[in-house]
Design an enzyme around this catalytic site. Sequence first.
Site, PDB file in Angstrom:
ATOM      1  N   PHE A 147       0.932  -1.357  -0.143  1.00 14.79           N
ATOM      2  CA  PHE A 147       0.090   0.110   0.173  1.00 14.79           C
ATOM      3  C   PHE A 147       0.847   1.204  -0.030  1.00 14.79           C
ATOM      4  CE2 PHE A 147      -2.335   3.504   1.642  1.00 14.79           C
ATOM      5  CZ  PHE A 147      -3.259   3.536   0.713  1.00 14.79           C
ATOM      6  N   ASP A 168       9.445   2.869   2.110  1.00 11.17           N
ATOM      7  CA  ASP A 168       8.145   3.606   2.461  1.00 11.17           C
ATOM      8  C   ASP A 168       7.968   3.325   3.829  1.00 11.17           C
ATOM      9  OD1 ASP A 168       5.747   4.841   2.778  1.00 11.17           O
ATOM     10  OD2 ASP A 168       4.558   3.856   1.253  1.00 11.17           O
ATOM     11  N   LYS A 189       2.535  11.131   7.487  1.00 13.46           N
ATOM     12  CA  LYS A 189       1.588  10.641   8.510  1.00 13.46           C
ATOM     13  C   LYS A 189       2.198  11.547   9.854  1.00 13.46           C
ATOM     14  CE  LYS A 189      -0.930   7.240   6.658  1.00 13.46           C
ATOM     15  NZ  LYS A 189      -0.539   5.943   5.864  1.00 13.46           N
TER      16      LYS A 189
HETATM   17  C1  LIG Z   1      -0.926   5.966   4.533  1.00 19.51           C
HETATM   18  C2  LIG Z   1       0.414   5.590   3.571  1.00 19.51           C
HETATM   19  C3  LIG Z   1       0.483   6.034   2.340  1.00 19.51           C
HETATM   20  C4  LIG Z   1      -0.032   7.131   1.769  1.00 19.51           C
HETATM   21  O1  LIG Z   1      -0.372   8.191   2.460  1.00 19.51           O
HETATM   22  P1  LIG Z   1      -1.544   9.242   2.206  1.00 19.51           P
HETATM   23  O2  LIG Z   1      -1.006  10.536   3.328  1.00 19.51           O
HETATM   24  O3  LIG Z   1      -2.730   8.803   2.666  1.00 19.51           O
HETATM   25  O4  LIG Z   1      -1.374   9.781   0.759  1.00 19.51           O
HETATM   26  C5  LIG Z   1       1.832   5.615   1.831  1.00 19.51           C
HETATM   27  N1  LIG Z   1       2.504   4.718   2.302  1.00 19.51           N
HETATM   28  C6  LIG Z   1       2.133   3.902   3.307  1.00 19.51           C
HETATM   29  C7  LIG Z   1       2.936   2.814   3.881  1.00 19.51           C
HETATM   30  C8  LIG Z   1       1.091   4.393   3.916  1.00 19.51           C
HETATM   31  O5  LIG Z   1       0.776   3.836   5.055  1.00 19.51           O
END
Ligand SMILES: *Cc1c(COP(=O)(O)O)cnc(C)c1O
Length: 399
Positions: free
Chosen positions: A142, A227, A256
Site C-alpha cells: 500500500f 516507504d 503521517k
Molecule cells: C498511508 C500510507 C501512504 C499514503 O499516504 P497518504 O497521506 O494517505 O497519501 C503511503 N504509504 C504507506 C505505507 C502508508 O501507510
Amino acid sequence: MGGKAKRSIELDNRYGAHNYAPLPVVLERGRGVYVWDVEGRRYFDMLSAYSALNQGHCHPAIAAAARAQLGRLTLTSRAFHNALMGPFLKKICELTGQPKALPMNSGAEAVETAIKAMRLWGYRRKGIAPNQAEIIVARGNFHGRTTTIVGFSSDPDSYENFGPATPGFISVNYGSIESLEEAINERTCGVLLEPIQGEAGVRIPPEGYLKKVRELCSSREVLFCADEIQTGLGRTGKMFCLDHEGVQADLILLGKALSGGFYPISAVAGREEVLGLFTPGTHGSTFGGNPLACAIGLAALDVIVRERLPRRAAALGAYFLEGLRALDDPRLLEVRGKGLLLALEFKQPIAKPFCKALAANGLLAKDTHQTTVRLAPPLVITKPQIDAALEIVRRSLSC
Ligand SMILES: *Cc1c(COP(=O)(O)O)cnc(C)c1O
C-alpha cells in the site's frame, strides 16, 4: 445512537462519495490516546489515523507551534524562501541520516516524488534507455491512491476500473529475496518497499530480509526506497523500522506522524546523488514546504525525540503483545507486531464484527482484509491504559 450523531452520518452519506465505510461513531474531540464522540463517550483510538497520531491527539506542544505560526505566515510558495523550511529539512536529515530532503504534503505525493527521483536517477546515472526504467514493488503493497500508485497495487478494490495502469512497475513476492533477485535487470532503477506492510495487515518480512534487500540493491546498482510513512517515526520501536536491521535506504519516505496529525506533511529524504538530480521546474508542489507545515513538522519531530517515543513503543509494544498473546482465544490464528504496530489475525472473517464490539466497549480499531484487526495506539499510551485496553479486547472477544 443520539440525534446529533445520526444527523452527522446522514449528511455524510447524503453529500459524500462513499469511498469509505466508517464505523458509526461521530467524533468531536481528542486528547492523547482518547477520542470522544458527540455524545461524550470516550474511546481509545487504536488506529491513530493509520499512525499519523503517534504523538497522540492534539499534542499541546504541536498545537502551540501551529497556533503561533497561524498568526505569522502560512504560505509563500516555493517561488520564495521561507525561514522555517531549512530548519525543518535539516531536522529530517539529522533524524534519517540522509543528506537531502524534499518536502511534499500527502504520503502519496512523497511516493510519487520517489518514483520520479528513482526514474531520474535511472536515466541520468545508470544510463537506462529512455522510458524503459522499471521499479520493483511488492505484492500486498500500500503506497497511496494516485492513479500511478494504484496501478501497481495487488488489491482489486484499489486498481479495478482505474486503469490503464502506468507502465514500468514489476511486482515480486514480499519477503522473498529470490523473487526480488530474479526481477532485477538492467532496466531496474529502484525497489520500493514497506519495511512492514501495514495496510496488508501488519505483514512482517522474515528477519534479515531488509538487510538482504539492501545488499542486493547495492550489488546490482539499484536504488532501495523504503516507504516508512506508516512504520517510521517511532511506531515499530525504533525511529525507523529499517533501524531494526541497521539498514540505510537510498530514499526514505515520511508522512503521517511527520505532522502528528495536524496537517498533511510528507517528505522524501535521500542521497545527494539522487535528490540532487532535480533541477528547477522538474518537480514541485504549491503547498510543499510551506511555513505552517514546517512549524508543525518541527514541533511534531521534537515531540518524538523529546518524549522518546520510539523507546516507549518498544517497551509498551512488547507489553501489549504479551497481553494479547495471553488471550489464547481459539478463533485467533496469530497475534503479531513490532513496537506498537500490532495485529490480531482471526481464522474466520470476523474482523469487522469484532471491531464493532470493540467500539461498543470503548475502543476504536479497524479491520483490514476481513480477518485482521490492527491495533496501533498513539505512542504516548501508558501501561495502565494498555491494561484497560486489554480488558476491553478480552470483553469484546467474549461477546
Ligand atoms: C498511508 C500510507 C501512504 C499514503 O499516504 P497518504 O497521506 O494517505 O497519501 C503511503 N504509504 C504507506 C505505507 C502508508 O501507510
